[in-house]
Design a protein around this motif. Structure first.
Motif, mmCIF file in Angstrom:
data_model
loop_
_atom_site.group_PDB
_atom_site.id
_atom_site.type_symbol
_atom_site.label_atom_id
_atom_site.label_comp_id
_atom_site.label_asym_id
_atom_site.label_seq_id
_atom_site.Cartn_x
_atom_site.Cartn_y
_atom_site.Cartn_z
ATOM 1 N N LYS A 259 71.287 14.811 100.371
ATOM 2 C CA LYS A 259 70.809 13.540 100.913
ATOM 3 C C LYS A 259 69.374 13.316 100.449
ATOM 4 O O LYS A 259 68.592 14.252 100.352
ATOM 5 N N ARG A 260 69.072 12.085 100.123
ATOM 6 C CA ARG A 260 67.710 11.735 99.727
ATOM 7 C C ARG A 260 67.437 10.305 100.148
ATOM 8 O O ARG A 260 68.360 9.561 100.453
ATOM 9 N N CYS B 14 64.372 1.353 98.956
ATOM 10 C CA CYS B 14 64.431 0.838 100.334
ATOM 11 C C CYS B 14 64.292 1.938 101.389
ATOM 12 O O CYS B 14 64.315 1.645 102.575
ATOM 13 N N GLN B 15 64.159 3.188 100.955
ATOM 14 C CA GLN B 15 63.963 4.333 101.860
ATOM 15 C C GLN B 15 65.181 4.667 102.721
ATOM 16 O O GLN B 15 65.099 5.524 103.589
ATOM 17 N N ASN B 16 66.271 3.974 102.489
ATOM 18 C CA ASN B 16 67.505 4.302 103.199
ATOM 19 C C ASN B 16 67.949 5.712 102.811
ATOM 20 O O ASN B 16 67.825 6.106 101.663
ATOM 21 N N GLN B 17 68.433 6.492 103.768
ATOM 22 C CA GLN B 17 68.939 7.822 103.416
ATOM 23 C C GLN B 17 70.346 7.701 102.848
ATOM 24 O O GLN B 17 71.233 7.137 103.483
ATOM 25 N N ILE B 18 70.526 8.225 101.644
ATOM 26 C CA ILE B 18 71.829 8.121 100.996
ATOM 27 C C ILE B 18 72.304 9.494 100.538
ATOM 28 O O ILE B 18 71.523 10.435 100.434
ATOM 29 N N ILE C 147 74.274 5.111 93.306
ATOM 30 C CA ILE C 147 73.789 3.793 93.706
ATOM 31 C C ILE C 147 73.516 3.780 95.208
ATOM 32 O O ILE C 147 74.324 4.271 95.989
ATOM 33 N N CYS C 148 72.391 3.193 95.598
ATOM 34 C CA CYS C 148 72.081 3.067 97.021
ATOM 35 C C CYS C 148 73.082 2.115 97.673
ATOM 36 O O CYS C 148 73.334 1.023 97.175
ATOM 37 N N THR C 149 73.639 2.557 98.794
ATOM 38 C CA THR C 149 74.659 1.741 99.462
ATOM 39 C C THR C 149 74.043 0.531 100.163
ATOM 40 O O THR C 149 74.746 -0.414 100.503
ATOM 41 N N ARG C 150 72.727 0.556 100.399
ATOM 42 C CA ARG C 150 72.107 -0.575 101.084
ATOM 43 C C ARG C 150 71.537 -1.607 100.111
ATOM 44 O O ARG C 150 71.804 -2.784 100.223
ATOM 45 N N LYS D 262 67.723 21.674 102.891
ATOM 46 C CA LYS D 262 68.294 20.847 103.944
ATOM 47 C C LYS D 262 69.318 19.870 103.349
ATOM 48 O O LYS D 262 69.056 19.240 102.328
ATOM 49 N N ASP D 263 70.449 19.732 104.027
ATOM 50 C CA ASP D 263 71.474 18.768 103.602
ATOM 51 C C ASP D 263 71.866 18.918 102.134
ATOM 52 O O ASP D 263 72.013 17.948 101.421
ATOM 53 N N PHE D 264 71.977 20.162 101.699
ATOM 54 C CA PHE D 264 72.320 20.413 100.303
ATOM 55 C C PHE D 264 73.512 21.351 100.212
ATOM 56 O O PHE D 264 73.606 22.322 100.946
#
Ligand SMILES: [Zn+2]
Length: 137
Positions: free
Chosen positions: A13-14, A19-23, A77-80, A104-106
């Motif tokens: 996750k990054r 847009c700083q959304n977590q994807i 691709i960012c989903t947002r 983390k989250d990897f």
């Protein structure tokens, strides 16, 4: 044991750079050879996009043409906001994970014949499994 026909998908996750959304991003690291290695053409061989869709929830891989890669490639691709997450940034993430004992989250999925056969939680564990303890390099 490891087989040459296996493929390896790194999943993490990054934050989207825009847009700083977590994807959730995915990279085929079957051909990856460690930190700072040049890595391109991630989906040319190895895991199929069907496998990615099946095993990696929330991932969004699409064929895109960018200024860096005008011929196009399969990118995260960012989903947002629909922005391409450049391979350069993803490689930087991977390099960072190499130095972390418990990123983390990897995770890394080992795929064989369309099924997940093993999951790794960090890169050293994966490298040890794939390439041994380094004495035979
Ligand atoms: Zn975004």
């Amino acid at each position: 044991m490891s087989s040459s026909s296996d493929s390896y998908l790194a999943v993490w996750k990054r934050q989207c750079w825009k847009c700083q959304n977590q994807i959730t991003v995915v990279m085929d690291i079957t051909e990856w050879r460690g930190p700072h290695a040049t890595h391109s053409g991630m989906w040319k061989q190895g895991a199929s996009l069907e496998s990615v869709k099946r095993f990696v929830q929330g991932s969004n891989i699409q064929f895109r043409k960018t200024s860096d890669v005008p011929e196009g490639y399969f990118a995260n691709i960012c989903t947002r906001c629909d922005s391409v997450q450049g391979d350069w940034f993803l490689n930087e993430d991977l390099t960072q994970f190499t130095y972390e004992a418990v990123p983390k989250d990897f995770s890394v999925l080992q795929l064989r014949k369309g099924a997940v056969v093993k999951t790794f939680n960090n890169i050293p564990e994966l490298e040890k499994y794939r390439f041994g303890n380094g004495k035979s390099k």
